[in-house]
Design a protein around this motif. Structure first.
Motif, PDB file in Angstrom:
ATOM      1  N   LEU A 169      35.399  65.652  47.865  1.00 37.42           N
ATOM      2  CA  LEU A 169      34.391  64.994  48.697  1.00 37.42           C
ATOM      3  C   LEU A 169      34.773  63.562  49.079  1.00 37.42           C
ATOM      4  O   LEU A 169      34.698  63.178  50.257  1.00 37.42           O
ATOM      5  CB  LEU A 169      33.046  65.013  47.966  1.00 37.42           C
ATOM      6  CG  LEU A 169      31.830  64.437  48.690  1.00 37.42           C
ATOM      7  CD1 LEU A 169      31.669  65.058  50.063  1.00 37.42           C
ATOM      8  CD2 LEU A 169      30.568  64.670  47.853  1.00 37.42           C
ATOM      9  N   THR A 170      35.201  62.773  48.100  1.00 35.19           N
ATOM     10  CA  THR A 170      35.552  61.382  48.391  1.00 35.19           C
ATOM     11  C   THR A 170      36.770  61.283  49.296  1.00 35.19           C
ATOM     12  O   THR A 170      36.803  60.484  50.241  1.00 35.19           O
ATOM     13  CB  THR A 170      35.817  60.612  47.083  1.00 35.19           C
ATOM     14  OG1 THR A 170      34.620  60.604  46.301  1.00 35.19           O
ATOM     15  CG2 THR A 170      36.239  59.178  47.367  1.00 35.19           C
ATOM     16  N   ARG A 171      37.782  62.101  49.031  1.00 36.55           N
ATOM     17  CA  ARG A 171      38.998  62.090  49.858  1.00 36.55           C
ATOM     18  C   ARG A 171      38.682  62.524  51.282  1.00 36.55           C
ATOM     19  O   ARG A 171      39.220  61.952  52.244  1.00 36.55           O
ATOM     20  CB  ARG A 171      40.046  63.012  49.243  1.00 36.55           C
ATOM     21  CG  ARG A 171      41.351  63.099  50.021  1.00 36.55           C
ATOM     22  CD  ARG A 171      42.042  61.765  50.106  1.00 36.55           C
ATOM     23  NE  ARG A 171      43.299  61.865  50.842  1.00 36.55           N
ATOM     24  CZ  ARG A 171      43.942  60.830  51.355  1.00 36.55           C
ATOM     25  NH1 ARG A 171      43.454  59.602  51.208  1.00 36.55           N
ATOM     26  NH2 ARG A 171      45.079  61.007  52.006  1.00 36.55           N
ATOM     27  N   ALA A 172      37.811  63.501  51.438  1.00 30.99           N
ATOM     28  CA  ALA A 172      37.401  63.925  52.781  1.00 30.99           C
ATOM     29  C   ALA A 172      36.743  62.770  53.524  1.00 30.99           C
ATOM     30  O   ALA A 172      36.976  62.552  54.722  1.00 30.99           O
ATOM     31  CB  ALA A 172      36.455  65.116  52.693  1.00 30.99           C
ATOM     32  N   GLY A 173      35.924  61.995  52.803  1.00 26.62           N
ATOM     33  CA  GLY A 173      35.303  60.825  53.411  1.00 26.62           C
ATOM     34  C   GLY A 173      36.326  59.795  53.840  1.00 26.62           C
ATOM     35  O   GLY A 173      36.207  59.198  54.929  1.00 26.62           O
ATOM     36  N   GLN A 174      37.339  59.588  53.010  1.00 31.06           N
ATOM     37  CA  GLN A 174      38.392  58.636  53.368  1.00 31.06           C
ATOM     38  C   GLN A 174      39.139  59.080  54.628  1.00 31.06           C
ATOM     39  O   GLN A 174      39.448  58.261  55.504  1.00 31.06           O
ATOM     40  CB  GLN A 174      39.373  58.494  52.200  1.00 31.06           C
ATOM     41  CG  GLN A 174      38.787  57.815  50.979  1.00 31.06           C
ATOM     42  CD  GLN A 174      39.722  57.864  49.786  1.00 31.06           C
ATOM     43  OE1 GLN A 174      40.686  58.635  49.751  1.00 31.06           O
ATOM     44  NE2 GLN A 174      39.433  57.046  48.777  1.00 31.06           N
ATOM     45  N   ILE A 175      39.420  60.368  54.721  1.00 33.66           N
ATOM     46  CA  ILE A 175      40.143  60.900  55.889  1.00 33.66           C
ATOM     47  C   ILE A 175      39.322  60.683  57.157  1.00 33.66           C
ATOM     48  O   ILE A 175      39.845  60.220  58.185  1.00 33.66           O
ATOM     49  CB  ILE A 175      40.457  62.394  55.683  1.00 33.66           C
ATOM     50  CG1 ILE A 175      41.489  62.577  54.564  1.00 33.66           C
ATOM     51  CG2 ILE A 175      40.961  63.027  56.988  1.00 33.66           C
ATOM     52  CD1 ILE A 175      41.682  64.014  54.134  1.00 33.66           C
ATOM     53  N   ILE A 176      38.050  61.016  57.114  1.00 33.41           N
ATOM     54  CA  ILE A 176      37.189  60.851  58.288  1.00 33.41           C
ATOM     55  C   ILE A 176      36.997  59.382  58.634  1.00 33.41           C
ATOM     56  O   ILE A 176      36.984  58.996  59.806  1.00 33.41           O
ATOM     57  CB  ILE A 176      35.834  61.547  58.059  1.00 33.41           C
ATOM     58  CG1 ILE A 176      36.023  63.058  57.915  1.00 33.41           C
ATOM     59  CG2 ILE A 176      34.869  61.247  59.207  1.00 33.41           C
ATOM     60  CD1 ILE A 176      36.665  63.729  59.113  1.00 33.41           C
ATOM     61  N   ASN A 177      36.871  58.535  57.616  1.00 33.93           N
ATOM     62  CA  ASN A 177      36.715  57.104  57.883  1.00 33.93           C
ATOM     63  C   ASN A 177      37.939  56.521  58.561  1.00 33.93           C
ATOM     64  O   ASN A 177      37.825  55.674  59.463  1.00 33.93           O
ATOM     65  CB  ASN A 177      36.434  56.354  56.580  1.00 33.93           C
ATOM     66  CG  ASN A 177      36.205  54.878  56.806  1.00 33.93           C
ATOM     67  OD1 ASN A 177      35.279  54.477  57.505  1.00 33.93           O
ATOM     68  ND2 ASN A 177      37.068  54.044  56.245  1.00 33.93           N
ATOM     69  N   ASN A 178      39.136  56.969  58.150  1.00 35.78           N
ATOM     70  CA  ASN A 178      40.365  56.492  58.773  1.00 35.78           C
ATOM     71  C   ASN A 178      40.457  56.908  60.243  1.00 35.78           C
ATOM     72  O   ASN A 178      41.130  56.238  61.039  1.00 35.78           O
ATOM     73  CB  ASN A 178      41.587  57.009  58.018  1.00 35.78           C
ATOM     74  CG  ASN A 178      41.718  56.385  56.644  1.00 35.78           C
ATOM     75  OD1 ASN A 178      41.163  55.311  56.378  1.00 35.78           O
ATOM     76  ND2 ASN A 178      42.449  57.044  55.752  1.00 35.78           N
ATOM     77  N   ALA A 179      39.792  58.009  60.584  1.00 33.21           N
ATOM     78  CA  ALA A 179      39.841  58.499  61.965  1.00 33.21           C
ATOM     79  C   ALA A 179      38.722  57.926  62.830  1.00 33.21           C
ATOM     80  O   ALA A 179      38.877  57.794  64.049  1.00 33.21           O
ATOM     81  CB  ALA A 179      39.765  60.021  61.979  1.00 33.21           C
ATOM     82  N   THR A 180      37.593  57.576  62.221  1.00 24.97           N
ATOM     83  CA  THR A 180      36.430  57.137  63.005  1.00 24.97           C
ATOM     84  C   THR A 180      36.104  55.651  62.846  1.00 24.97           C
ATOM     85  O   THR A 180      35.428  55.080  63.700  1.00 24.97           O
ATOM     86  CB  THR A 180      35.188  57.932  62.591  1.00 24.97           C
ATOM     87  OG1 THR A 180      34.890  57.672  61.209  1.00 24.97           O
ATOM     88  CG2 THR A 180      35.402  59.431  62.787  1.00 24.97           C
ATOM     89  N   PHE A 181      36.566  55.048  61.754  1.00 27.31           N
ATOM     90  CA  PHE A 181      36.241  53.650  61.445  1.00 27.31           C
ATOM     91  C   PHE A 181      34.731  53.417  61.454  1.00 27.31           C
ATOM     92  O   PHE A 181      34.241  52.438  62.007  1.00 27.31           O
ATOM     93  CB  PHE A 181      36.945  52.685  62.420  1.00 27.31           C
ATOM     94  CG  PHE A 181      38.436  52.641  62.237  1.00 27.31           C
ATOM     95  CD1 PHE A 181      39.005  51.809  61.282  1.00 27.31           C
ATOM     96  CD2 PHE A 181      39.258  53.448  63.006  1.00 27.31           C
ATOM     97  CE1 PHE A 181      40.388  51.778  61.099  1.00 27.31           C
ATOM     98  CE2 PHE A 181      40.637  53.419  62.826  1.00 27.31           C
ATOM     99  CZ  PHE A 181      41.203  52.590  61.872  1.00 27.31           C
ATOM    100  N   LYS A 182      34.019  54.329  60.813  1.00 27.24           N
ATOM    101  CA  LYS A 182      32.569  54.201  60.655  1.00 27.24           C
ATOM    102  C   LYS A 182      32.233  54.305  59.164  1.00 27.24           C
ATOM    103  O   LYS A 182      31.653  55.306  58.715  1.00 27.24           O
ATOM    104  CB  LYS A 182      31.848  55.313  61.431  1.00 27.24           C
ATOM    105  CG  LYS A 182      32.051  55.274  62.934  1.00 27.24           C
ATOM    106  CD  LYS A 182      31.311  54.116  63.570  1.00 27.24           C
ATOM    107  CE  LYS A 182      31.526  54.068  65.081  1.00 27.24           C
ATOM    108  NZ  LYS A 182      31.055  55.263  65.766  1.00 27.24           N
ATOM    109  N   PRO A 183      32.641  53.315  58.374  1.00 26.50           N
ATOM    110  CA  PRO A 183      32.495  53.428  56.919  1.00 26.50           C
ATOM    111  C   PRO A 183      31.060  53.613  56.453  1.00 26.50           C
ATOM    112  O   PRO A 183      30.812  54.349  55.494  1.00 26.50           O
ATOM    113  CB  PRO A 183      33.088  52.111  56.390  1.00 26.50           C
ATOM    114  CG  PRO A 183      33.033  51.170  57.553  1.00 26.50           C
ATOM    115  CD  PRO A 183      33.230  52.022  58.765  1.00 26.50           C
TER     116      PRO A 183
END
Length: 218
Positions: A169-183
């Protein structure tokens, strides 16, 4: 290129919950087996076995879980035994859970009135039969609430597996954050999912503690 934070990104994060649950289940089941062994060893009549179990607990309770993950994942690779992130995380979390569940269950076993074991001994029951039929069933009731409470901590602890590249779950969040820059949106979603997983278990543990307290005071 920066992507929008859409329902597809939310779905990617939600689907990663299954890996958090899988890793938690593996670690908890493995830790339950190891913890039972540790608890029985800690309460055995052999001084040497008690010392070995105590040493195991001191090592895994006295070092950060993150360091344990690093040692399993990178340490085995250094000696020529590369290991995939899921297996590394499962091994490290299993040892971690074994140490904590072993202490929880050791406390529950020792909380059973000594007269119970003495009565079983007077009936000529062997150590195995005493533990199986007399001590452990009573210790189980005492151990359920703290065990459920530890499961909550274990689920949250799986987030550290993201450090070694396991996509929970946390790693998935990191991946999406790196792509969207919406922390805020991304990790707010991740936090909400952890809350959904852990809150019912926290309520269950609290309810069990309350029931156990009432039963003891009667």
């Amino acid at each position: 290129m920066i992507r929008e934070f859409t329902s597809a990104e939310v779905l990617f994060i939600v689907l990663a919950v299954r890996w958090t649950l899988i890793l938690s289940a593996i670690a908890f089941l493995g830790g339950a087996l190891g913890g039972l062994l540790i608890a029985l060893t800690r309460t055995s009549q052999s001084k040497a076995l008690r010392r070995i179990a105590a040493g195991f607990i001191q090592v895994f309770q006295g070092t950060p879980l993150l360091m344990q993950l690093f040692l399993v994942y990178f340490g085995l690779a250094v000696v020529g035994l590369p290991i995939n992130p899921l297996l590394a995380a499962a091994v490290a979390l299993t040892f971690h859970a074994s140490a904590y569940l072993g202490e929880i269950w050791r406390g529950a076993i020792e909380a059973v009135p000594s007269g119970q074991a003495e009565a079983a001994t007077a009936l000529s029951l062997s150590y195995t039969d005493r533990m199986r039929h007399v001590v452990l069933p009573q210790a189980l009731r005492l151990a359920i609430a703290p065990t459920v409470g530890f499961l909550v901590q274990l689920i949250k602890g799986t987030s550290l597996a993201s450090i070694i590249g396991f996509t929970e779950l946390t790693r998935a969040g990191q991946i999406i954050n790196n792509a969207t820059f919406k922390p805020f949106l991304v990790f707010g979603t991740v936090a909400a999912l952890y809350f959904i997983l852990c809150w019912p278990l926290s309520l269950l543990a609290r309810h069990m503690e309350t029931r156990m307290r009432r039963a003891i005071t009667r």
